[in-house]
Structures are given as structure tokens and as C-alpha cells.
Design a protein around this motif. Structure first.
Motif, mmCIF file in Angstrom:
data_model
loop_
_atom_site.group_PDB
_atom_site.id
_atom_site.type_symbol
_atom_site.label_atom_id
_atom_site.label_comp_id
_atom_site.label_asym_id
_atom_site.label_seq_id
_atom_site.Cartn_x
_atom_site.Cartn_y
_atom_site.Cartn_z
ATOM 1 N N VAL A 67 0.803 -1.253 0.131
ATOM 2 C CA VAL A 67 0.014 0.080 -0.079
ATOM 3 C C VAL A 67 1.013 1.282 0.226
ATOM 4 C CG1 VAL A 67 -1.533 1.378 1.327
ATOM 5 C CG2 VAL A 67 -2.025 -0.962 1.228
ATOM 6 N N VAL A 68 1.959 1.428 0.940
ATOM 7 C CA VAL A 68 2.834 2.344 0.925
ATOM 8 C C VAL A 68 3.445 2.802 -0.314
ATOM 9 C CG1 VAL A 68 4.827 3.551 2.215
ATOM 10 C CG2 VAL A 68 2.673 2.532 3.413
ATOM 11 N N TYR A 69 4.135 1.476 -0.884
ATOM 12 C CA TYR A 69 4.967 1.902 -2.042
ATOM 13 C C TYR A 69 4.350 1.459 -3.228
ATOM 14 C CZ TYR A 69 8.728 2.481 1.126
ATOM 15 O OH TYR A 69 9.431 2.872 2.273
ATOM 16 N N ARG A 70 2.978 1.581 -3.477
ATOM 17 C CA ARG A 70 2.185 1.042 -4.478
ATOM 18 C C ARG A 70 2.669 1.874 -5.740
ATOM 19 N NH1 ARG A 70 -1.163 4.033 -1.396
ATOM 20 N NH2 ARG A 70 -2.293 5.535 -1.985
ATOM 21 N N VAL A 71 2.713 3.245 -5.659
ATOM 22 C CA VAL A 71 3.137 3.930 -6.753
ATOM 23 C C VAL A 71 4.365 3.731 -7.376
ATOM 24 C CG1 VAL A 71 3.474 6.439 -7.762
ATOM 25 C CG2 VAL A 71 1.607 5.958 -6.281
ATOM 26 N N ASP A 72 5.368 3.225 -6.369
ATOM 27 C CA ASP A 72 6.885 3.287 -6.881
ATOM 28 C C ASP A 72 6.729 1.723 -7.556
ATOM 29 O OD1 ASP A 72 7.823 5.568 -5.918
ATOM 30 O OD2 ASP A 72 8.314 4.779 -3.867
ATOM 31 N N LEU A 73 6.036 0.703 -6.797
ATOM 32 C CA LEU A 73 6.234 -0.613 -7.340
ATOM 33 C C LEU A 73 5.444 -0.432 -9.041
ATOM 34 C CD1 LEU A 73 5.142 -2.270 -4.178
ATOM 35 C CD2 LEU A 73 7.157 -2.485 -5.264
ATOM 36 N N TRP A 74 4.354 0.204 -8.954
ATOM 37 C CA TRP A 74 3.794 0.249 -10.494
ATOM 38 C C TRP A 74 4.700 0.864 -11.308
ATOM 39 C CZ3 TRP A 74 0.318 -2.064 -12.782
ATOM 40 C CH2 TRP A 74 -0.330 -1.419 -13.958
#
Length: 87
Positions: A67-74
Motif C-alpha cells: 500500500v505504501v509503495y504502490r506508486v513506486d512499485l507500479w
């Protein structure tokens, strides 16, 4: 004693959450803290339920990281060359 088990799970979750991001073994801290709690309360140790609780704690940690790193992971998943470079 469902209340005692809930309190134990809550305290172990706090220990897991605090220790997870330090360069130490959060699993080790959870095992040690759990054993100390069992000794203090005099409860029998059920290895199967302890394992389930440990897995649930780690899944909760994984979920929070996603959840916290969802943008970076995407963004990382959309850059296959970067993924390959990391691997």
C-alpha cells in the motif's frame, strides 16, 4: 481466553511493525516476545497457532508495504529493464 489471545496478537503486531524496518530480525523478536508472553501468562504453547500468527503478521507487513509503495512499485513494473537491472 480470546481477549488474551487478541492482546497477544496486538502486541506482537506492534513488535513486528517496529522491528520490520530495522536491520534486525523481526521474526526473531516476534518469537522471543511470544515466548516471554507465554512464560509470563503460563499459557501452553501451540506451535500451529504460533506459526499461523507469525505468517499473518508477515502478510500484514507485506500488505502495508504494498500500500505504501504502490506508486513506486507500479512505476517499477512498467520499466522491465529497470526490473532486470535490479535482479
Amino acid at each position: 481466553m480470546p481477549g488474551a489471545e487478541f492482546l497477544e496478537a496486538l502486541l506482537l503486531g506492534v513488535v513486528q511493525g517496529i522491528a520490520e524496518f530495522f536491520p534486525i530480525s523481526s521474526s526473531g523478536h516476534v518469537v522471543i516476545f511470544s515466548e516471554l508472553m507465554h512464560q509470563a501468562t503460563g499459557r501452553e504453547v501451540d506451535p500451529e497457532s504460533d506459526l499461523r500468527l507469525n505468517v499473518a503478521l508477515h502478510l500484514g507487513t507485506l500488505g502495508s508495504i504494498l500500500v505504501v509503495y504502490r506508486v513506486d512499485l507500479w512505476q517499477l513494473l512498467r520499466a522491465p529493464r529497470r526490473c532486470l537491472a535490479i535482479v
